[in-house]
Design an enzyme around this catalytic site. Structure first.
Site, PDB file in Angstrom:
ATOM      1  N   TYR A 142       0.825  -1.215   0.000  1.00  0.00           N
ATOM      2  CA  TYR A 142       0.000   0.000   0.000  1.00  0.00           C
ATOM      3  C   TYR A 142       0.859   1.265   0.000  1.00  0.00           C
ATOM      4  O   TYR A 142       0.398   2.341  -0.350  1.00  0.00           O
ATOM      5  CB  TYR A 142      -0.950   0.029   1.204  1.00  0.00           C
ATOM      6  CG  TYR A 142      -2.025  -1.045   1.196  1.00  0.00           C
ATOM      7  CD1 TYR A 142      -2.225  -1.858   0.088  1.00  0.00           C
ATOM      8  CD2 TYR A 142      -2.840  -1.232   2.298  1.00  0.00           C
ATOM      9  CE1 TYR A 142      -3.195  -2.843   0.084  1.00  0.00           C
ATOM     10  CE2 TYR A 142      -3.821  -2.223   2.308  1.00  0.00           C
ATOM     11  CZ  TYR A 142      -3.991  -3.022   1.194  1.00  0.00           C
ATOM     12  OH  TYR A 142      -4.960  -3.990   1.199  1.00  0.00           O
ATOM     13  N   LYS A 191       3.308 -15.359   1.924  1.00  0.00           N
ATOM     14  CA  LYS A 191       3.262 -16.086   0.654  1.00  0.00           C
ATOM     15  C   LYS A 191       4.711 -16.376   0.266  1.00  0.00           C
ATOM     16  O   LYS A 191       5.191 -15.998  -0.801  1.00  0.00           O
ATOM     17  CB  LYS A 191       2.530 -15.206  -0.382  1.00  0.00           C
ATOM     18  CG  LYS A 191       2.120 -15.907  -1.640  1.00  0.00           C
ATOM     19  CD  LYS A 191       0.961 -16.880  -1.478  1.00  0.00           C
ATOM     20  CE  LYS A 191       0.719 -17.610  -2.783  1.00  0.00           C
ATOM     21  NZ  LYS A 191      -0.113 -18.806  -2.654  1.00  0.00           N
ATOM     22  N   ASP A 223      -3.083 -18.132   1.545  1.00  0.00           N
ATOM     23  CA  ASP A 223      -4.267 -18.767   0.948  1.00  0.00           C
ATOM     24  C   ASP A 223      -4.813 -19.852   1.871  1.00  0.00           C
ATOM     25  O   ASP A 223      -6.030 -19.971   2.086  1.00  0.00           O
ATOM     26  CB  ASP A 223      -3.961 -19.319  -0.463  1.00  0.00           C
ATOM     27  CG  ASP A 223      -2.571 -19.933  -0.587  1.00  0.00           C
ATOM     28  OD1 ASP A 223      -1.791 -19.870   0.388  1.00  0.00           O
ATOM     29  OD2 ASP A 223      -2.262 -20.486  -1.655  1.00  0.00           O
ATOM     30  N   ASP A 247      -4.993  -6.630   6.058  1.00  0.00           N
ATOM     31  CA  ASP A 247      -6.217  -5.894   5.740  1.00  0.00           C
ATOM     32  C   ASP A 247      -7.341  -6.883   5.442  1.00  0.00           C
ATOM     33  O   ASP A 247      -8.459  -6.805   5.980  1.00  0.00           O
ATOM     34  CB  ASP A 247      -5.922  -5.015   4.506  1.00  0.00           C
ATOM     35  CG  ASP A 247      -7.047  -4.063   4.170  1.00  0.00           C
ATOM     36  OD1 ASP A 247      -7.988  -3.953   4.969  1.00  0.00           O
ATOM     37  OD2 ASP A 247      -6.989  -3.439   3.093  1.00  0.00           O
ATOM     38  N   ASP A 251     -10.532  -8.405   8.237  1.00  0.00           N
ATOM     39  CA  ASP A 251     -11.969  -8.269   7.939  1.00  0.00           C
ATOM     40  C   ASP A 251     -12.655  -9.627   7.963  1.00  0.00           C
ATOM     41  O   ASP A 251     -13.778  -9.765   8.461  1.00  0.00           O
ATOM     42  CB  ASP A 251     -12.176  -7.606   6.569  1.00  0.00           C
ATOM     43  CG  ASP A 251     -12.417  -6.108   6.699  1.00  0.00           C
ATOM     44  OD1 ASP A 251     -12.030  -5.548   7.748  1.00  0.00           O
ATOM     45  OD2 ASP A 251     -12.977  -5.507   5.769  1.00  0.00           O
TER      46      ASP A 251
END
Ligand code: NAD
Length: 356
Positions: A142, A191, A223, A247, A251
């Site tokens: 980001y 990852k 994943d 992020d 959620d």
């Protein structure tokens, strides 16, 4: 102890929910002989109306001079038409950057009394959901370079994912320290089968690990983690991860616990000063009607006592009082269920104080 708390009531339901959290803090302070002094800070829409700026420098300075910051919520339809830099949410981003808050902690905890609100099957829920997502907040993809250019007759876009060792180390330490205040288990989510940044994360975590021999450490690909959070969330205690994965996973984690009004969060940097806020927004649709659930804010204040002021017993008392109020069947409208008693925001605050 004497502590100064910068209080940002903000917009919408912000003032109502913060009032209840302050009530609870005062009651805990009185029981334990602490003095909490509150410094009122204008941020968001209310600051735009009063000062023409969502976070005037003088207000940021008050936060920097405090021992910690408690925030309700900012924003609302009144300020939605304003250009980007003048919008209420910009105040929040400037506050995070100005205070150097690089770590975000969000608990995913299912209160057994609200188990019906979880979208997961009872067989999964009954094993318990109680873990913490520790997310890196001011680096990663980001904050890397973003660009779109013309190449061979078409547009191509790039977003750079960047992590420096020191950025990983400081969030890694927060994860290990947080685990020490919980069930002493850290899972690093990345990852690493594809990304260099993830391999660097693992290398730094491996370097830190021997300093925390009392904490069990494991790793998982993102994943798989996304699946495991819905398959068996009881396996997690502390999850540590980068900005983008955090992020998304935080959620997902809040969704499985069912109720947005119940979830607190904290943002920390170097040192003990943090910023504590519920994860929801200013809920303009119910503002000023005494309908808001103040528990997310009350639990945010409790997190402040645990993580910034090292007041474990006081925190436990607040969490136990919330538990008792729920056990006694008290519910605000957002979590009302059959056979329970509907109460307003102020009555819920009073009920929690009475059960301390
Ligand atoms: P929201 O979280 O404010 O509301 C979503 C829904 O959840 C609404 O129906 C609301 O009534 C309900 N809700 C939220 N908190 C509740 C509580 N404590 N008790 C009972 N019900 C609750 O999200 P939104 O509607 O998308 O955003 C409203 C405003 O808040 C916008 O201006 C947005 O930019 C802002 N916002 C601020 C923050 C923040 O201050 N950190 C975070 C998110 C959104």
């Amino acid at each position: 102890m004497n502590k100064t708390i910068a209080v940002i009531r903000g917009d919408g339901i912000g003032p109502e929910i913060v009032k209840e959290a302050v009530k609870v803090l005062d009651a805990v302070a009185a029981r334990h002989g602490h003095t909490f002094t509150y410094d009122e800070v204008d941020m968001g829409g209310v600051a735009i109306d009063k000062w023409g700026d969502p976070l005037p420098q003088a207000m940021l300075d008050k936060c920097l001079a405090s021992d910690s910051v408690l925030l309700g919520a900012v924003g609302g339809p009144k300020w939605e038409g304003l250009p980007g830099p003048q919008r209420p949410e910009k105040g929040l981003l400037r506050l995070r950057a100005g205070m150097g808050l690089y770590s975000n902690l969000r608990p995913a905890k299912l209160w057994p009394q609200l188990a019906d609100a979880s979208p997961l099957k009872p067989s999964i829920v009954e094993k318990g959901i109680d873990f913490m997502v520790v997310r890196e907040l001011i680096s990663g993809i980001y904050f890397g370079e973003h660009k779109t250019v013309e190449q061979d007759g078409e547009k191509v876009a790039t977003d750079v994912m960047f992590y420096a060792e020191h950025e990983i180390e400081r969030i890694g330490r927060i994860a290990f320290e947080t685990a020490r205040k919980r069930r002493r288990k850290v899972t690093c989510i990345d990852k690493a089968n594809v990304l260099d940044t993830s391999r660097l994360w693992r290398a730094v975590m491996h370097r830190l690990q021997p300093e925390y021999p009392d904490v069990a450490y494991s790793e998982m690909f993102v994943d798989n983690a996304a699946m495991q959070i819905v398959k068996d969330p009881s396996q997690f205690d502390v999850i540590v991860t980068g900005n983008m994965f955090g992020d998304i996973l935080s959620d997902e984690a809040s969704m499985i616990t069912g109720s947005i009004g119940m979830i607190p969060s904290s943002s920390l940097g170097d040192g003990t000063r943090g910023m504590y806020e519920p994860i929801h927004g200013s809920a303009p649709d119910i503002a000023g009607q005494d309908k808001a659930n103040p528990i997310g804010t009350i639990l945010s204040a409790a997190m402040m006592l645990r993580y910034s002021f090292d007041m474990a017993a006081e925190t436990d008392e607040i969490e136990a009082a919330v538990n008792k109020a729920l056990n006694d069947g008290l519910r605000t409208a957002d979590m009302m269920a059959e056979g329970c008693t509907l109460v307003g925001c102020a009555a819920m605050g009073d009920a929690i104080v009475a059960r301390l």
